[in-house]
Design an enzyme around this catalytic site. Structure first.
Site, short mmCIF file in Angstrom:
data_model
loop_
_atom_site.label_atom_id
_atom_site.label_comp_id
_atom_site.label_asym_id
_atom_site.label_seq_id
_atom_site.Cartn_x
_atom_site.Cartn_y
_atom_site.Cartn_z
N CYS A 173 12.00 -47.15 -35.88
CA CYS A 173 11.00 -47.33 -34.82
C CYS A 173 10.91 -46.05 -33.98
O CYS A 173 10.45 -45.04 -34.47
CB CYS A 173 11.33 -48.55 -33.95
SG CYS A 173 11.63 -50.07 -34.87
N ASP A 236 2.06 -53.37 -40.67
CA ASP A 236 2.46 -52.88 -39.35
C ASP A 236 1.21 -52.69 -38.50
O ASP A 236 0.42 -51.77 -38.71
CB ASP A 236 3.20 -51.55 -39.51
CG ASP A 236 3.87 -51.08 -38.23
OD1 ASP A 236 3.35 -51.38 -37.14
OD2 ASP A 236 4.91 -50.41 -38.34
N HIS A 269 6.12 -54.18 -38.99
CA HIS A 269 6.97 -53.23 -38.28
C HIS A 269 8.36 -53.85 -38.09
O HIS A 269 8.50 -55.04 -37.87
CB HIS A 269 6.36 -52.91 -36.92
CG HIS A 269 7.03 -51.77 -36.23
ND1 HIS A 269 6.63 -50.47 -36.41
CD2 HIS A 269 8.07 -51.73 -35.37
CE1 HIS A 269 7.39 -49.67 -35.68
NE2 HIS A 269 8.28 -50.41 -35.04
#
Length: 299
Positions: A173, A236, A269
């Protein structure tokens, strides 16, 4: 909806804890105390990697600004020297998921170190309020983070168990973006694995947000000093597929033939984070094997 345009690539609704997850955290008590509560899954069954056969420790060393930078280290028992992997956390800092990732790498034969990039401003790991987490993360700007990575590289030079000629980096991330940046900056780093870090500004980012996020990975492709693989999900919502395609095109045009991004079908994600609701076991395990293969090839 407020959009977070930081490198973690998340919208607030993707990381705001649900009432059920907070109830679970309260009921579980110590069982989940080591995991970031702001992202804990409703029915979390995190992977636990044993420390048997490993040496684990918490260390600190001086950063460029004089700050005593804390870090978690996991390595195989023995004199080594072993190749090194720097592990860059998500926005939640150094909690059990990141420590467990270090132990997985250590069992694979690496010395893994996870520096605590955020703690000058506060520790985001125990916080529930995501706005408070983001306020801390926002203080970790590019030059500070790169300085902390340089400090980590310097610290390895005095550790006999570390092979400083074989250093890699991986991150998740927020840390995924840092991987691209670090591999463009430091020639000591020989390989990178970026897990779903933002590649370019969000479509609705303000000029201030675009500037604050610099340098963006897509602008650094010509400066990469090591092969980087990206592990991203095609579902995502914070990192659109077209930005991934643009990055792959830019890498090809820059002659970075050993760097590319793989999109995992059906993965959102954060799909590697086994303590979060977006965890996808098949994609996480496949991506992790790709990470190990990449480091084995280049380190």
């Amino acid at each position: 909806m407020t959009i977070i345009t930081g490198p973690e690539g998340l919208n607030l609704d993707q990381i705001r804890p649900s009432r059920r997850s907070l109830s679970l955290l309260a009921a579980a008590g110590a069982s989940f105390a080591a995991y970031a509560p702001a992202a804990l899954g409703q029915e979390a069954h995190p992977v636990h990697t044993s420390s048997d056969g490993l040496v684990t420790s918490e260390v600190s060393y001086p950063a460029a600004d004089g700050f005593a930078l804390p870090a978690y280290v996991a390595r195989p028992v023995g004199d080594g020297p072993y190749p090194v992997v720097i592990v860059v956390s998500e926005i939640f800092g150094i909690h059990e998921y990141i420590r467990d990732t270090c132990r997985r790498l250590a069992h694979a034969g690496y010395v893994a170190i996870a520096p605590a990039f955020f703690v000058r401003a506060g520790d985001p790991a125990p916080l529930v309020d995501i706005q408070s987490v983001m306020a801390i993360v926002a203080q970790a700007r590019y030059e500070q983070v790169m300085g902390d990575i340089q400090a980590s590289l310097d610290w390895w030079g005095s550790q006999s168990f570390a092979d400083t000629g074989r250093i890699g980096i991986t991150g998740f991330c927020w840390g995924g973006k840092v991987v691209w940046q670090a591999c463009a900056r430091f020639s000591q780093i020989k390989a990178g694995v970026a897990w779903y870090g933002r590649l370019s500004p969000a479509a609705n980012a303000t000029e201030e947000q675009k500037i604050a996020g610099q340098p963006w990975p897509i602008d650094l492709v010509g400066e990469l000093k090591a092969p980087v693989i990206g592990l991203y999900g095609n579902q995502d919502s914070g990192i659109p597929n077209d930005t991934v395609a643009a990055m792959n095109t830019a890498l090809g045009e820059a002659g970075q033939t050993h760097s590319h991004i793989t999109l995992f079908e059906g993965a959102p994600h954060g799909f590697h984070a086994d303590y979060r609701p977006m965890y996808r076991k098949q994609a996480a395990e496949a991506g992790q094997q790709m990470m190990f293969d990449h480091f084995k090839r280049w380190l």
